[in-house]
Each structure stands twice: as C-alpha cells, then as structure tokens.
Design a protein around this motif. Structure first.
Motif, PDB file in Angstrom:
ATOM      1  N   LEU B  92      46.784  71.003  19.695  1.00  0.00           N
ATOM      2  CA  LEU B  92      46.967  72.264  20.422  1.00  0.00           C
ATOM      3  C   LEU B  92      48.199  72.197  21.327  1.00  0.00           C
ATOM      4  O   LEU B  92      48.855  73.204  21.574  1.00  0.00           O
ATOM      5  CB  LEU B  92      45.736  72.569  21.280  1.00  0.00           C
ATOM      6  CG  LEU B  92      44.541  73.167  20.553  1.00  0.00           C
ATOM      7  CD1 LEU B  92      43.412  73.431  21.526  1.00  0.00           C
ATOM      8  CD2 LEU B  92      44.920  74.444  19.831  1.00  0.00           C
ATOM      9  N   TYR B  95      51.663  71.830  18.864  1.00  0.00           N
ATOM     10  CA  TYR B  95      52.083  72.953  18.035  1.00  0.00           C
ATOM     11  C   TYR B  95      52.967  73.964  18.771  1.00  0.00           C
ATOM     12  O   TYR B  95      54.070  74.275  18.306  1.00  0.00           O
ATOM     13  CB  TYR B  95      50.864  73.629  17.379  1.00  0.00           C
ATOM     14  CG  TYR B  95      51.231  74.865  16.619  1.00  0.00           C
ATOM     15  CD1 TYR B  95      51.971  74.779  15.445  1.00  0.00           C
ATOM     16  CD2 TYR B  95      50.891  76.138  17.097  1.00  0.00           C
ATOM     17  CE1 TYR B  95      52.353  75.921  14.768  1.00  0.00           C
ATOM     18  CE2 TYR B  95      51.268  77.274  16.416  1.00  0.00           C
ATOM     19  CZ  TYR B  95      51.997  77.157  15.255  1.00  0.00           C
ATOM     20  OH  TYR B  95      52.390  78.284  14.595  1.00  0.00           O
ATOM     21  N   PRO B  96      52.537  74.478  19.924  1.00  0.00           N
ATOM     22  CA  PRO B  96      53.433  75.422  20.633  1.00  0.00           C
ATOM     23  C   PRO B  96      54.787  74.786  20.960  1.00  0.00           C
ATOM     24  O   PRO B  96      55.805  75.461  20.894  1.00  0.00           O
ATOM     25  CB  PRO B  96      52.666  75.744  21.919  1.00  0.00           C
ATOM     26  CG  PRO B  96      51.263  75.411  21.635  1.00  0.00           C
ATOM     27  CD  PRO B  96      51.279  74.294  20.659  1.00  0.00           C
ATOM     28  N   ARG B  99      57.362  75.209  18.302  1.00  0.00           N
ATOM     29  CA  ARG B  99      57.905  76.544  18.006  1.00  0.00           C
ATOM     30  C   ARG B  99      59.207  76.759  18.770  1.00  0.00           C
ATOM     31  O   ARG B  99      59.208  76.763  19.989  1.00  0.00           O
ATOM     32  CB  ARG B  99      56.908  77.650  18.385  1.00  0.00           C
ATOM     33  CG  ARG B  99      55.532  77.501  17.806  1.00  0.00           C
ATOM     34  CD  ARG B  99      55.350  77.937  16.350  1.00  0.00           C
ATOM     35  NE  ARG B  99      56.512  78.131  15.552  1.00  0.00           N
ATOM     36  CZ  ARG B  99      56.957  77.254  14.643  1.00  0.00           C
ATOM     37  NH1 ARG B  99      56.371  76.110  14.459  1.00  0.00           N
ATOM     38  NH2 ARG B  99      58.008  77.522  13.923  1.00  0.00           N
ATOM     39  N   ARG B 174      53.582  85.362   9.776  1.00  0.00           N
ATOM     40  CA  ARG B 174      53.538  86.350  10.860  1.00  0.00           C
ATOM     41  C   ARG B 174      53.725  87.748  10.321  1.00  0.00           C
ATOM     42  O   ARG B 174      53.045  88.685  10.735  1.00  0.00           O
ATOM     43  CB  ARG B 174      54.631  86.045  11.874  1.00  0.00           C
ATOM     44  CG  ARG B 174      54.216  84.981  12.853  1.00  0.00           C
ATOM     45  CD  ARG B 174      55.334  84.711  13.806  1.00  0.00           C
ATOM     46  NE  ARG B 174      54.995  83.603  14.675  1.00  0.00           N
ATOM     47  CZ  ARG B 174      55.889  82.912  15.357  1.00  0.00           C
ATOM     48  NH1 ARG B 174      57.172  83.216  15.262  1.00  0.00           N
ATOM     49  NH2 ARG B 174      55.503  81.932  16.136  1.00  0.00           N
ATOM     50  N   GLU B 180      48.571  83.647  15.741  1.00  0.00           N
ATOM     51  CA  GLU B 180      48.994  82.258  15.924  1.00  0.00           C
ATOM     52  C   GLU B 180      47.875  81.267  15.622  1.00  0.00           C
ATOM     53  O   GLU B 180      48.112  80.227  15.031  1.00  0.00           O
ATOM     54  CB  GLU B 180      49.488  82.048  17.356  1.00  0.00           C
ATOM     55  CG  GLU B 180      50.856  82.633  17.624  1.00  0.00           C
ATOM     56  CD  GLU B 180      51.952  82.031  16.761  1.00  0.00           C
ATOM     57  OE1 GLU B 180      51.869  80.835  16.450  1.00  0.00           O
ATOM     58  OE2 GLU B 180      52.883  82.760  16.384  1.00  0.00           O
ATOM     59  N   GLY B 181      46.671  81.613  16.049  1.00  0.00           N
ATOM     60  CA  GLY B 181      45.547  80.711  15.807  1.00  0.00           C
ATOM     61  C   GLY B 181      45.318  80.521  14.324  1.00  0.00           C
ATOM     62  O   GLY B 181      45.121  79.403  13.836  1.00  0.00           O
ATOM     63  N   LEU B 184      47.997  78.385  12.748  1.00  0.00           N
ATOM     64  CA  LEU B 184      47.805  76.955  13.029  1.00  0.00           C
ATOM     65  C   LEU B 184      46.704  76.366  12.144  1.00  0.00           C
ATOM     66  O   LEU B 184      46.887  75.346  11.491  1.00  0.00           O
ATOM     67  CB  LEU B 184      47.473  76.751  14.514  1.00  0.00           C
ATOM     68  CG  LEU B 184      47.144  75.314  14.929  1.00  0.00           C
ATOM     69  CD1 LEU B 184      48.322  74.399  14.674  1.00  0.00           C
ATOM     70  CD2 LEU B 184      46.735  75.244  16.386  1.00  0.00           C
TER      71      LEU B 184
END
Lengths: 311, 294
Positions: B92, B95-96, B99, B174, B180-181, B184
């Motif tokens: 968690l 991952y962000p 980006r 997208r 986003e969830g 992932l």
C-alpha cells in the motif's frame, strides 16, 4: 464559446477526478505513514532523553532535564572508549574481509563453466544466512564448549573459550564471514552476470588471459556495486549485530573487553543495570555519529563518482 | 592454454567446495549431536561420528510436546500474521510512491528514506512501546516493533512497480474507469507476483528468526516463540555457569540436557531448511534485486 465552456467543464471534471484518485492514493499511504511515525519518528524525538534524568514515574517525555550530565557520566568510564573502539574495529574488519571474500567468490562463480555446479554452490553458501543468531549461538556452543565442544575435543585441549577474550576477535570475524559471505557473494555475482558479455569477447579476441579479463573487465564492472555496499556498511559503522556480540559470546562477563559494542552496552544498561541515563546517552552518541558518518561518506562518494552515491 | 584452464577450473571448484562444506558442516554437527546419546555427548563431546546414536532427545520432546509445541505454534502465528500485515503495509505504501503523477511524492519518499539514515535507537523505542503503547507481553510486542515495515523493502517494491508495470497499462485501466484500488488489486498485484513472493519470503524469514522482539517485550512464557525458548535456555545456561563458579553447587545438569537443547535448535531450523530448496530461486533473485540500491 460553447466549445470553451465544455473544455472548462471537462477540465473541472478532470480536476475532480484527479483529486478523488489522489485521495485514494494518499489513503493507501496512511497506514505506513502512521507506522513510520510510531516506529521511527517518535523514537527520534525520544533521543532527547539523553539530556534528561529519567524518572520512572514521569516517563520519557516529562522527566526533568539534566544537561550533559549523562554524557559526562558515560565518558568518564572506560566503557565509552572500549565500545567505540570495538564497534569500529570489528566493522572495519567485517567490511574489508567480507568484501574481499564475497567479491572473490562471485568472480570464481562467474568463471566456472559448469552451470549446475554454479547453482548448487549458490544454494549452499546462502544457508547460514537463513538462520537466526540464536541458532548460530548453539552451533558456536557445540564448537566452543569447554567440556564437550568440538574444538577442544579435536585438539585435545581444555580451553575455556567463553573466558578467553583474546580469541574472540578471531571467532567473531569468522562467524560474521560465515553467516554473511553467501548473501554478499550473490549480490556481487548478480552484478557480474550483468556485465556486458561483448566486453569479455573483445578482451578474449585481444588475447587477454583469464586474469587480465578479471582485472580489466570484471573488477571495473563491480566497482559501482562495491562502492555502494561499502558505503552502506560504512554508514552503519557505529551499529553492530546485537546477536553476534551479545548472544554468541553468551553475554560472558569475562569477554566484555572483546565483545562489548555500543548496542550491547545500550541493551545491558537498559535491561540489566537499569542505567537509563548512560544507556540513552550512548544511544544518542551512536545515532548522531552514524548520521554524520553516512552524510560524510555519501558526500565523498558523490564527489568521486556521482552515480554511485546513495542520494 | 587448455591445460591451464583445467587447472584453474579445478582450483575454483576446490575452493568453492571447501566453502560449501564450511557452510553445511556446522549444521551437520548440530543435527548429529541431537541424535547422539546423552552418555556419548558427555563422554566424548560433540562429534561428527558419535559412538552411540539415539533418538531419545526427540522422544523426550515428543512426550513433552507442550514444551515446544506451544512455542512452535506462536512462531507460526507470528510469522503468518506478521508477514501478511507487513506485505499489505509495504504494498500500500510502495504503490502510490511508484505513481509518477502523485503530488508531493518526493516528500513522502524522503520521509521513508530518512528512516534509513537516522533512528532513535533502542532506549526511546523500548520506552515508547512499553510505556505509551503498553505492548509488553502482548502479541503486538512480537509483531509490531521494527519488523512490520522498513524503508528498504518499500523502496525495493516501489522500484519494481516503476520498472515493471508500464504507465500506459495503468492509464488504459483508468480510461476504462477502474478506480485506484481496483487497479492495484486486479492489475498491478497479479503482475507483481514474483516480487511479492520474494518479499513475503524475506519478511517471513525475518519473523521466523526474530528473537529480539521477544527478548525485549515478552516475559510471559505463554507468548514465547521457539526462538525465544532457545534464547532463554542460553540465558539460563549462562546464569548457571556464572553462579556455579561462585557456589560450585548448582550444575548445568539440571537444565534440559545438551542433546535436547540441540534438538530444539534443529527443530527451529528444520522448516526453514525444508522449505528453502523450493524458494531458493526467488530468494536469490530477491537478494540480487534488493542488494543494490533497492
């Protein structure tokens, strides 16, 4: 005009969409952030304890200030010098010998022709990395115990190894190398494999011998990785593997001169001697020195070779 | 030249075989001594060729299954819960960070990276966990401190995401309207299986082998993991050894016999060594990826 309006509308929707999306991404960051604050950042703030007189009733944050008294108290003892010397000297030996051994093994692995053998060696040399220092202590005990130990048994001696400080620099270096060389060899080996094969071909065409190829192709190819790993190790030069220095020598009082590193001192102060003042002063001393060392080392590497600096 | 080559190959093989033996033989000694009869151990010490074999130690352990069975159970529980939580947190977080269009990404990266450069050390960490969060003698004490998430694994994971999951793939998802969830879980994770399994292995190994959290935070024997049981037996030996010098009385013989201690150590190592052949590939790969710069 209408076109413009839809563009603005679209833009706004896009903004809204982006905001929503990012909000989810930030939400994902939340648990980890909370953990890092608790596990890492609050203790950093807690370093101020080194300047306080710890009071059990008032806790870490409310204890009264004590200026530098903990440090004065710490540096008056011979322990301060002893643990600093031990920590640095052991780490220096570990870095030098560990790198030498691991690089040698990586190069040998690379020079081998038999693929199966390469894989088998890799698998086996990693085994010591898989076990905990407690289990290492048991193996150490099987070798070093006075009555039943393998070493005394084979040599016919009756040395009390856990009471002979002179032997421990050697023992600890051997155990460290034994436990870690496989891991480091594999890192170096991965880099060696990544070296451009055409360089070897060119060297061979030019009539280079094996040793010349190692010297002029393999070692330069490894330089970056060696620098990075050594830099990382130097950054930790004031840290020590607590298990190796505390558990493996069985916390034997007779060995303190040879085995006491800063981490061992801090632990002993905290849990056995209840000397939180000196213990936290030693911890502060360690954290600060380490931070300074890693910044300096990185700055030097940056100057020599920007690419291999950590940051 | 060819002759020379052969000699070199032989030399390399010899050296590596010797190193391999160095890695394996100590385990063999541990293993054999757990199968040596107590008498032979006392008479001849630890040996690769014991005079008398015996499975008495394992019989004893089997008859006293509660002695280590519970520790084993705790180890497994802690390893499983710890690994799962750690993976969730790490993924968690990573991952962000992977980006490229996330605002303030660099600040967050620095926030993580800084923990590799500087830390508070044992004393404040210990006092905080014990006095503020009261984790002494709870499961949290075994799982949470220091092991749950570390910067190194986060950076490793982030690097994997950035270099293996192509941006256009995420953009496409997208445009298809995936949140986003969903991206992932349904897109990124399946593509990252090799890295996740490697990470799980490394984190799991860390939990399985951890004894320091138990030493710091656990005094209740019901919460001891197998590593803590081993650690405590060593502490007791050392205590008896030092006190018998003074009193000359109490002897080491009162403790679990030498053979039994070795047997417990074998039992602690055994699962790791059993599972290792199946995972060695991804572990070696993980070390190779993670070792350099993360």
């Amino acid at each position: 005009m209408k076109k413009h309006a839809t563009a603005i509308k679209k833009d706004r929707e896009w903004q809204k969409f982006r905001y929503k999306r990012n909000r989810i991404l930030y939400l994902m960051l939340l648990p980890g952030t909370i953990y890092l604050i608790i596990n890492n950042y609050i203790p950093m703030a807690g370093l101020q304890l080194a300047f306080k007189k710890y009071d059990y009733a008032q806790g870490m944050w409310k204890s009264p200030w004590a200026g530098f008294s903990n440090f004065v108290y710490l540096f008056k003892t011979k322990d301060a010098w002893l643990m600093t010397r031990n920590t640095i000297c052991y780490n220096a030996a570990f870095i030098a010998l560990g790198t030498l051994l691991a690089v040698t093994v990586a190069i040998m692995l690379n020079e081998l022709k038999n693929r199966l053998a390469k894989n088998i060696y890799q698998i086996f040399i990693l085994i010591p990395y898989l076990i905990s220092m407690v289990v290492v202590s048991y193996i150490g005990y099987a070798f070093l115990a006075t009555d039943a130990g393998f070493l005394n048994h084979v040599t016919g001696g009756s040395t009390n190894w856990y009471g002979t400080p002179g032997a421990w620099p050697f023992i600890l270096v051997v155990i460290y190398l034994w436990k870690s060389f496989g891991y480091n060899s594999i890192i170096y080996y991965a880099t060696v494999i990544g070296i451009d094969g055409s360089l070897y071909e060119a060297a061979t065409i030019d009539g280079a011998t094996r040793w010349q190829r190692i010297k002029h192709v393999t070692l330069p190819g490894l330089k970056g990785t060696i620098l990075t790993l050594v830099l990382l190790a130097i950054g930790k030069i004031f840290y020590s593997d607590f298990g190796l220095f505390y558990r493996v020598p069985m916390n034997s009082g007779l060995l303190y001169d040879a085995t006491m590193t800063i981490d061992v001192y801090v632990y002993r102060g905290l849990t056995q001697l209840n000397d939180i003042g000196r213990s936290s002063a030693a911890g502060f001393y360690q954290s600060m020195l380490c931070f300074a060392v890693i910044l300096t080392a990185n700055a030097i590497v940056r100057k020599i070779d920007r690419e291999n600096a950590l940051f | 030249m060819v002759e020379n080559n052969k000699i070199q190959q032989t030399v390399f093989h010899t050296v590596l075989i010797l190193l391999t033996l160095c890695c394996v033989l100590p385990f063999l000694l541990l293993f054999i001594s757990s199968f040596t009869s107590e008498d032979a151990l006392i008479r001849n010490g630890y040996s690769f060729f014991p005079q008398e074999w015996s499975i008495a130690t394992y019989q004893y352990l089997w008859n006293n299954i509660s002695l280590i069975g519970h520790g084993y159970f705790m180890t497994i529980v802690v390893t499983v819960i710890g690994t799962v939580c750690s993976l969730v947190l790490t993924i968690l977080f990573a991952y962000p960070l992977s980006r490229p269009d996330l605002p303030y990404r660099n600040i967050v990266s620095f926030f993580v990276f800084f923990t590799m450069l500087f830390n508070g050390g044992l004393v404040p960490t210990y006092l905080m966990y014990v006095n503020t969060f009261h984790i002494k003698n709870t499961m949290f004490g075994l799982i949470v401190p220091s092991l749950l998430m570390n910067a190194f694994y986060v950076i490793m994971m982030r690097t994997y995401f950035t270099s293996n999951i192509h941006d256009s793939l995420i953009e496409a998802a997208r445009l298809d309207g995936a949140g986003e969830g969903k991206i992932l879980v349904q897109l990124v994770l399946p593509l990252s299986k090799p890295m996740i399994s490697t990470l799980a292995l490394m984190v799991g190994l860390g939990y399985w082998n951890d004894w320091m959290n138990g030493m710091y935070y656990i005094t209740d024997s019901r919460l001891y993991t197998i590593q803590n049981i081993l650690n405590n037996m060593l502490t007791n030996i050392q205590f008896l050894a030092s006190s018998s010098e003074i009193t000359g009385g109490a002897s080491i013989a009162d403790l679990p016999s030498v053979g039994i201690r070795m047997a417990i150590a074998v039992i602690a190592v055994f699962p790791v060594l059993c599972v290792y052949p199946f995972f060695q590939k991804s572990l070696i790969k993980g070390i190779a990826i993670g070792g350099v710069k993360g």
